[in-house]
Design a protein around this motif. Structure first.
Motif, PDB file in Angstrom:
ATOM      1  N   ILE A 105       0.958  -1.156   0.028  1.00 34.57           N
ATOM      2  CA  ILE A 105      -0.015  -0.159  -0.005  1.00 34.57           C
ATOM      3  C   ILE A 105       0.797   1.201   0.056  1.00 34.57           C
ATOM      4  CG2 ILE A 105      -0.486   0.309   2.408  1.00 34.57           C
ATOM      5  CD1 ILE A 105      -3.000   0.412  -0.297  1.00 34.57           C
ATOM      6  N   ARG A 106       1.900   1.224   0.594  1.00 41.89           N
ATOM      7  CA  ARG A 106       2.917   2.523   0.556  1.00 41.89           C
ATOM      8  C   ARG A 106       3.471   2.502  -0.722  1.00 41.89           C
ATOM      9  NH1 ARG A 106       6.713   1.609   4.987  1.00 41.89           N
ATOM     10  NH2 ARG A 106       8.021   0.285   3.580  1.00 41.89           N
ATOM     11  N   GLY A 109       0.848   4.027  -3.037  1.00 41.01           N
ATOM     12  CA  GLY A 109       0.925   5.545  -2.802  1.00 41.01           C
ATOM     13  C   GLY A 109       1.990   6.361  -3.417  1.00 41.01           C
ATOM     14  N   CYS A 110       3.149   5.788  -3.474  1.00 40.68           N
ATOM     15  CA  CYS A 110       4.374   6.469  -3.898  1.00 40.68           C
ATOM     16  C   CYS A 110       4.507   6.582  -5.366  1.00 40.68           C
ATOM     17  CB  CYS A 110       5.602   5.886  -3.357  1.00 40.68           C
ATOM     18  SG  CYS A 110       5.836   6.212  -1.516  1.00 40.68           S
ATOM     19  N   LEU A 120      -6.215   2.044  -6.755  1.00 42.48           N
ATOM     20  CA  LEU A 120      -5.692   2.348  -5.190  1.00 42.48           C
ATOM     21  C   LEU A 120      -6.830   2.127  -4.448  1.00 42.48           C
ATOM     22  CD1 LEU A 120      -3.371   2.715  -3.229  1.00 42.48           C
ATOM     23  CD2 LEU A 120      -3.164   5.149  -4.035  1.00 42.48           C
ATOM     24  N   LEU A 124      -6.798   0.322  -0.478  1.00 46.57           N
ATOM     25  CA  LEU A 124      -6.657   1.463   0.648  1.00 46.57           C
ATOM     26  C   LEU A 124      -7.730   1.285   1.788  1.00 46.57           C
ATOM     27  CD1 LEU A 124      -4.822   3.700   1.829  1.00 46.57           C
ATOM     28  CD2 LEU A 124      -6.194   5.250   0.222  1.00 46.57           C
ATOM     29  N   THR A 138       0.633   2.883   8.067  1.00 50.06           N
ATOM     30  CA  THR A 138       1.175   3.126   6.726  1.00 50.06           C
ATOM     31  C   THR A 138      -0.113   3.539   5.593  1.00 50.06           C
ATOM     32  OG1 THR A 138       2.534   1.405   7.068  1.00 50.06           O
ATOM     33  CG2 THR A 138       2.156   1.955   4.730  1.00 50.06           C
ATOM     34  N   ALA A 139      -1.361   3.040   6.072  1.00 44.78           N
ATOM     35  CA  ALA A 139      -2.238   3.479   5.133  1.00 44.78           C
ATOM     36  C   ALA A 139      -3.014   4.871   5.130  1.00 44.78           C
ATOM     37  CB  ALA A 139      -3.505   2.326   5.114  1.00 44.78           C
ATOM     38  N   CYS A 142      -0.681   7.001   3.382  1.00 43.54           N
ATOM     39  CA  CYS A 142      -1.127   6.900   1.856  1.00 43.54           C
ATOM     40  C   CYS A 142      -2.376   7.764   1.395  1.00 43.54           C
ATOM     41  CB  CYS A 142      -1.356   5.668   1.590  1.00 43.54           C
ATOM     42  SG  CYS A 142      -1.627   5.092  -0.120  1.00 43.54           S
ATOM     43  N   LYS A 145      -0.950  11.150   0.515  1.00 39.58           N
ATOM     44  CA  LYS A 145      -0.476  11.401  -0.848  1.00 39.58           C
ATOM     45  C   LYS A 145      -1.429  11.052  -1.816  1.00 39.58           C
ATOM     46  CE  LYS A 145       3.621   8.755   0.938  1.00 39.58           C
ATOM     47  NZ  LYS A 145       4.489   7.777   1.030  1.00 39.58           N
TER      48      LYS A 145
END
Length: 734
Positions: A105-106, A109-110, A120, A124, A138-139, A142, A145
């Protein structure tokens, strides 16, 4: 011929491609590592994108991280191929290993590729409600982002509401990341002009933030403290509660956490009405600030800049900690300069002796710039503390006795400021200063000594001889020295007319004929006319009483100081400037910052006064005409009434409304359209040489004809009455 028949040489990328497609797992992993190494040193390995992508589906976590790193780097250049990785990402978000789920998931997002944004949302949603806190935190980031890429998608899927619910999460790290994400989204929404309060901090949210504060990492604490700084309390009890809960953060080892805690305390102390609690908080703030000075020089400098700002608001925070700021031999210059400024701010009657002893020691250092600043600090101490002025002067005299050129020159400049603060108090040091005249070669030092000689000309027996040295080299001196010399000679003449009439005649002739600076020439003409028409008025102007100077308590305006205190631990508090001046779209200038209503009112008042000045200038005596009728004021409106008449012109209306694109052009057009082109009559013969009418004790020969250089005091030849052309010189408008 053999070389032509040889097969083409294979490049490194070809070999890597072959290894990435190898049947052996170790060989493929080793190839991925070499690809990442090449990518790190800026070699182009984007052509290997399909080959790297094939190695994405693996149980080896290390290999998966390397592939994800490669994807993040080249997703923008290969957006079509990134689509191929979506299925693997979605599959990884359902992996039983939470590290794999968080990593997937990271990375999604990147990637910042628009084609996979829509894919996504579903993963998510699952990760935001994941059972593992590591995946949830972490989510949360995201979402921020994703909002940066496509805000409407975040709103449609209800991610913001989900984040607001996550503030109540049982894990403090999830709370901290949620706060950081909501803060970023809130700032982005405000920058985009949205009125919706994305991150509203209520009393319920406040309690949850305070609970999570003590259990977060340092990054999380900074995020929560910044959110607490935004919270607006309803009463003083709430402010006191926040201060009490934040004070333990002063003991944290991280400088950023300490400064963020100081910011929260400074903001909420405004609503604390209990004097005892305020004193207690101020007392607790001192030790952590002092501890910051044990960090490396770069961190020290940032801490010192913030401390400087805090002392401008509350000088009593570090009143007993002067010795902590004494400079060390190995401190860089930028740290020493900040320490000097803070030492002067902390100076008081109780510690001034230790400060002067330290500053005197600094004045014998080898760093010239530091020595100059140290001597300047001695002068600032004398101006700030009346009782210590004499001790400061004695230290300066000792420094002058060293005969070191730059020390003497800086001491002379500082003595000038001391004379301005304490006039007629330390006249005994003037002979010592005059004896070092030959040591001076810098314009500021020369100008300072000339000012002292002119100011105390009646008490210096050989003042005319000393000033005569500068008159002889007048045209060779810099403009500040010329201006001071001109004023000092006129002061000397007004105090000792019998002995200095030849000197004043000579300098006025030189200044009006041979000087190429318009400032010097205009000042000479003004003095010339004052002395020729009304010596009494000249004495009132030139020898007027000047109020003593003082040391400003703050370096910024009070409103800006309050704003900067709300930005402590950020670049704004380091630069002592609002963030809008160096961050944002193109680092805007100060003029484009939205200003407060008070500033706009001040601007309107200034514009109104400027227009009144224009009107007064139109109605005042024409400097080129010595025979203007005296009743001109009776024929025209004046003051605000005249401004109202003038405001009918479009240029003046623009100025008053604040919509002028070029205020200077509008102001000049007002001059040009207001009848300033009227006929000028020639000056009478007795004023052709304005200085010839001076009544000296003994007769003097008339001066030569006025120079050809145009001046507002030079008699003009008659001109026909006609409208002024747009290209006329500004002086012609007068």
């Amino acid at each position: 011929m053999a070389s032509f028949r040889a097969p083409p040489r294979k490049g490194e990328n070809f070999e890597l491609s072959a290894d990435l497609n190898s049947e052996y797992k170790d060989k493929r992993k080793d190839a991925i590592k070499r690809v990442i190494a090449n990518m790190t040193v800026q070699k182009d390995v984007s052509g290997l994108f399909p080959d790297v992508l094939k190695n994405m589906q693996t149980d080896d976590l290390e290999q998966k991280k390397l592939v994800y790193l490669y994807l993040m780097n080249y997703a923008k250049t290969q957006p079509e191929l990134v689509i191929l990785a979506v299925n693997t990402f979605v599959k990884d978000t359902d992996d039983p290993n939470p590290l794999v789920r968080a990593l997937a998931i990271r990375t999604m997002g990147c990637l910042r590729a628009e084609k996979i944004i829509d894919y996504l949302c579903d993963p998510l949603q699952k990760c935001l409600r994941d059972e593992n806190p590591y995946v949830r935190k972490t989510a949360a980031l995201c979402v921020a982002k994703l909002y940066d890429l496509k805000p409407e998608l975040v709103v449609e899927n209800g991610f913001i509401e989900t984040l607001q619910e996550m503030i109540a999460d049982s894990n403090p790290m999830v709370v901290a990341n949620t706060v950081a994400a909501l803060t970023d989204i809130h700032q982005a929404a405000v920058a985009a002009g949205s009125n919706a309060d994305v991150f509203a901090i209520t009393s319920t949210v406040l309690n949850k933030l305070l609970i999570a504060l003590n259990e977060c990492s340092e990054w999380g604490r900074v995020a929560i403290l910044n959110a607490l700084a935004r919270f607006e309390t309803e009463d003083d009890r709430e402010s006191e509660h926040i201060c009490e809960r934040v004070v333990p953060q002063f003991q944290h080892a991280n400088a950023s956490v300490v400064l963020a805690a100081v910011k929260v305390i400074m903001i909420h102390m405004r609503n604390v009405h209990s004097e005892s609690l305020t004193k207690q908080l101020v007392r607790k703030m001192a030790p952590p600030l002092v501890t910051l000075l044990s960090n490396p020089p770069e961190v020290q400098w940032v801490a010192l800049r913030n401390i400087n700002l805090l002392l401008q608001k509350r000088p009593d925070i570090l009143s007993n900690e002067m010795r902590v700021f004494f400079c060390k031999y190995n401190d860089p210059l930028y740290v020493k300069v900040e320490k000097l400024d803070i030492m002067v701010r902390l100076a008081g009657e109780s510690n001034v002796d230790a400060l002067l002893s330290e500053l005197k020691e600094y004045s014998s250092e080898v760093d010239v710039d530091f020595v100059r600043r140290s001597i300047k600090a001695i002068g600032q101490t004398a101006i700030k503390i009346d009782e210590a002025a004499e001790r400061c002067v004695n230290v300066l005299l000792e420094l002058i006795g060293t005969r070191v050129s730059y020390v003497v020159q800086e001491a002379v400049v500082v003595m000038k400021d001391i004379f301005r603060k304490y006039p007629s108090t330390y006249e005994g040091v003037i002979p010592t200063l005059c004896a070092n005249l030959d040591e001076l070669d810098e314009p500021e030092a020369k100008a300072s000594l000339i000012w002292i000689i002119g100011e105390y000309a009646n008490k210096i027996d050989n003042a005319d001889e000393l000033l005569g040295i500068f008159v002889d080299t007048f045209t060779e001196e810099s403009y500040p020295v010329q201006l001071q010399t001109l004023t000092a000679v006129v002061k000397l003449f007004l105090r000792k007319p019998d002995t200095s009439q030849g000197l004043v005649q000579r300098i006025l002739n030189t200044a009006t004929k041979d000087c190429d600076s318009p400032d010097v020439r205009d000042r000479a003409y003004i003095y010339w006319r004052l002395l020729s028409t009304d010596p009494g008025a000249a004495k009132n102007v030139v020898l007027a009483h000047r109020p003593p100077i003082s040391l400003p308590r703050t370096t910024v305006s009070p409103a800006l100081l309050e704003e900067l205190l709300g930005e402590v631990s950020s670049l704004a508090s380091v630069y002592h400037k609002p963030a809008e001046t160096f961050v944002g779209r193109g680092r805007v200038s100060a003029e484009s910052i939205p200003r407060k209503a008070g500033d706009l009112v001040d601007d309107q008042l200034v514009t109104q006064r400027a227009l009144q000045t224009v009107v007064i200038g139109q109605q005042a005596e024409n400097l080129l005409n010595f025979d203007d009728p005296a009743d001109v004021d009776d024929q025209q409106p004046s003051g605000i009434a005249a401004t109202a008449v003038l405001a009918s012109t479009p240029a003046a209306a623009n100025l008053l409304a604040g919509t002028s694109s070029n205020p200077l052009d509008d102001l000049v057009s007002i001059f040009g359209n207001s009848g300033m082109g009227s006929t000028s009559t020639p000056a009478p013969p007795q004023y052709q040489n304005a200085f010839a009418g001076l009544s000296f004790a003994s007769p003097i020969t008339p001066a030569p004809t006025a120079p050809v250089t145009p001046s507002i005091l030079q008699a003009a030849s008659p001109v026909q009455s006609q409208p002024q052309q747009a290209q006329d010189d500004l002086l012609g408008l007068f």
